[in-house]
Design an enzyme around this catalytic site. Sequence first.
Site, PDB file in Angstrom:
ATOM      1  N   GLU B  60      42.242  58.527  97.559  1.00 14.44           N
ATOM      2  CA  GLU B  60      41.842  59.896  97.889  1.00 14.44           C
ATOM      3  C   GLU B  60      42.449  60.377  99.204  1.00 14.44           C
ATOM      4  O   GLU B  60      42.904  61.517  99.307  1.00 14.44           O
ATOM      5  CB  GLU B  60      40.315  60.027  97.929  1.00 14.44           C
ATOM      6  CG  GLU B  60      39.659  60.128  96.554  1.00 14.44           C
ATOM      7  CD  GLU B  60      39.502  58.793  95.847  1.00 14.44           C
ATOM      8  OE1 GLU B  60      39.812  57.751  96.459  1.00 14.44           O
ATOM      9  OE2 GLU B  60      39.064  58.785  94.677  1.00 14.44           O
ATOM     10  N   HIS B 129      27.302  58.792  93.629  1.00 21.68           N
ATOM     11  CA  HIS B 129      28.089  59.644  92.736  1.00 21.68           C
ATOM     12  C   HIS B 129      27.479  61.024  92.508  1.00 21.68           C
ATOM     13  O   HIS B 129      27.932  61.760  91.641  1.00 21.68           O
ATOM     14  CB  HIS B 129      28.249  58.973  91.355  1.00 21.68           C
ATOM     15  CG  HIS B 129      29.224  57.851  91.329  1.00 21.68           C
ATOM     16  ND1 HIS B 129      29.199  56.814  92.210  1.00 21.68           N
ATOM     17  CD2 HIS B 129      30.288  57.619  90.508  1.00 21.68           C
ATOM     18  CE1 HIS B 129      30.172  55.965  91.932  1.00 21.68           C
ATOM     19  NE2 HIS B 129      30.869  56.446  90.908  1.00 21.68           N
TER      20      HIS B 129
END
Lengths: 344, 324
Positions: B60, B129
């Site tokens: 990322e 998440h």
Amino acid sequence: MTQKPLPTGAGVLATTQPLPDYGKAPELSREDRLRWYRLMFLTRKFEERSYQSYQTGLIGGFCHLYNGQEAVAAGTFAAITDADPVITAYRDHAHGLMRGIRPGPAFAELYGRATGVVKGKGGSMHYFNVDKQMYGGHGIVGGQTALGLGLAFATKYLGEKKVCFCYMGDGAVNQGAFHESLNLAQLMKIPVIYVIENNMYSMGTAVERHSAPVELYKRALGYDMMGVRAEAQDFDLVRQVSWTLAERARKENMPAILELMTYRYRGHSMSDPQYYRSKDEVEEYRKHDPVEILRGRILSEGTVSEKDLDKLEDEVRKEVQESHEWALASPYPAQSEIYTDIYA
Amino acid sequence: MAKIAYRDAVRDAMSEEMARDSRVFLIGEEVAQYNGAYKCSKGLLDKFGPDRVIDSPISEAGFSGLAIGAAMYGLRPIVEFMTFSFSFVAFDQIVNNAAQIRYMSGGQIKIPMVFRGNSGGGHQIGATHSHAPENIYATFPGLKVVVPAFAADAKGLLKSAIRDDNPILVIENEALYGRESEVPDGDYLTPIGKANILQEGTDVTIVTHGRSCWTVLEAAQELHKMGIRAEIIDLRSIKPLDWPTVFASVRKTHNLVCVDETKPFCGVSAQVAAEVQRACFDHLDAPILRVTSVEAPMPFSSALEDECIPNVARIIEAVKQVVS
Ligand SMILES: Cc1ncc(C[n+]2csc(CCOP(=O)(O)OP(=O)(O)O)c2C)c(N)n1
């Protein structure tokens, strides 16, 4: 404290893969050579003046000087063109001055003035000159390594056949963003050269205390990448190896790590008592001074007389002094400037 | 007008903008061959090829930084985060590079790019998440944050974001990807910074955004049966936020309930409440109430999770308390 190895004049010391043989870099004209010498000398004088200005309280915040490392920026820049993007960390005065920032706006930035190169909004660590493809000046160690990847990606996307030189300190090799960038660069074949300016210290932490492999170019091995270690006090040697890697990047879109062995004479920033190294070590290194080495070479080649070189140096001294005074006479930014340049 | 799923609206926006402007490209994990973890980029690889629809390894920070650097050079990247919960691995790139470089360069640099992807809880995928980070990113000057709730805005806001010259986070929501709603035909844009009045009313203003819009609409039907007419405002854009629309509504209804999926502490609703009490103090008949996610990490068990994000029961309770 381990004594640091001194330059031997060998140029390239080691590589992870055989370097391609593209021959010698094109000769620099007499004028170009003098221009690079002038920029190195200007950087030295600029930093000396900055040092004094800091001591007298004219500069606030951090100020990281480049003294001793001049052949890195000059030798690498001289291997590419001003159309090739470059990006660096916070020790960025040299990269800015050598990519077109005038000493006046450079000083004005240090003094927080409206006429500063980034209007007093960035300071010492954030010089930018996009006109000459200089993309900063970045304060987060390692953060710029992913940006350099992106600049290089964009040149390839646009089919420009350029190369991006992305500069970083030795301490930055331990950042995750750098490792992610290495993998992406090699995987996607992105023409970026990571120049590790190995001045042997990350603040007060010597390389052998911060990196498991002390030969930093070997970080390339984990990514099947070209890694090169070279000495970096000699402008011409730096230019030659940089040119080879730039050619390879242009021809084959291949990235590389270029670890340049250099040394900084001053402390990390301005408030650094330097307990981590000996005065002798610094003095030994000063005997291999990049500005002196290029000066001597130019004189020995006989294309310029000592008198002319002295004259050039005097002009630079004068320019630095006048730029400093011009910057000091410049106004501070208006309060309304706080709210400009936030959104495009 | 056709009814299409939110995820298809996202895809159409990207597809149309990529066709319009060759500088636009998409990079992220699984966006190309896999068609996107949530199938938001279905068919784009076939249409635009691997140079413009780019599968990235799980990096990322690396691919966010790559995209920011490319934007600095003039490209217009779209970064897909598989979910915004993973954007925290790239936090430095977003908040120190994308958000600050224009300012620190004294305006020399533009960063025309989009970070987009799934967010939010309710799917039993646990605390790591399930983040709804719009309030976090909205705190950084230099970033814009939009949160589309309906297919029309999923398309219109994303298209506006791709054309905007600033770094913009388009925060989507897994619960919405499959939901169908009407989308205008052809090329249209939803303006960034403009709220949408979903329903007019006289008794209470409900300011909401994102997935909570759907929950509020459901609650409003119940409230209607109780004789309470709620005016519902979908903020759509968190930064910049459309204060005039919010203030005008509160001055009309004299009551405010804020509903959103961010956490209560320093959440979006906290910001709305602070501004409204300052601007509309004399118009308020009751204290402002907030219905938000709760002050806890997201639990796994559905029995617990359903209580942790705004639900119909909590909304009705808050509204009843405010209008009583
Ligand atoms: C992410 C991050 N951590 C820590 C710092 C503080 N810091 C600034 S420079 C520096 C040392 C870096 O040394 P190196 O990369 O070798 O570069 P040099 O200063 O020698 O040019 C540290 C720890 C920072 N700016 N960013």
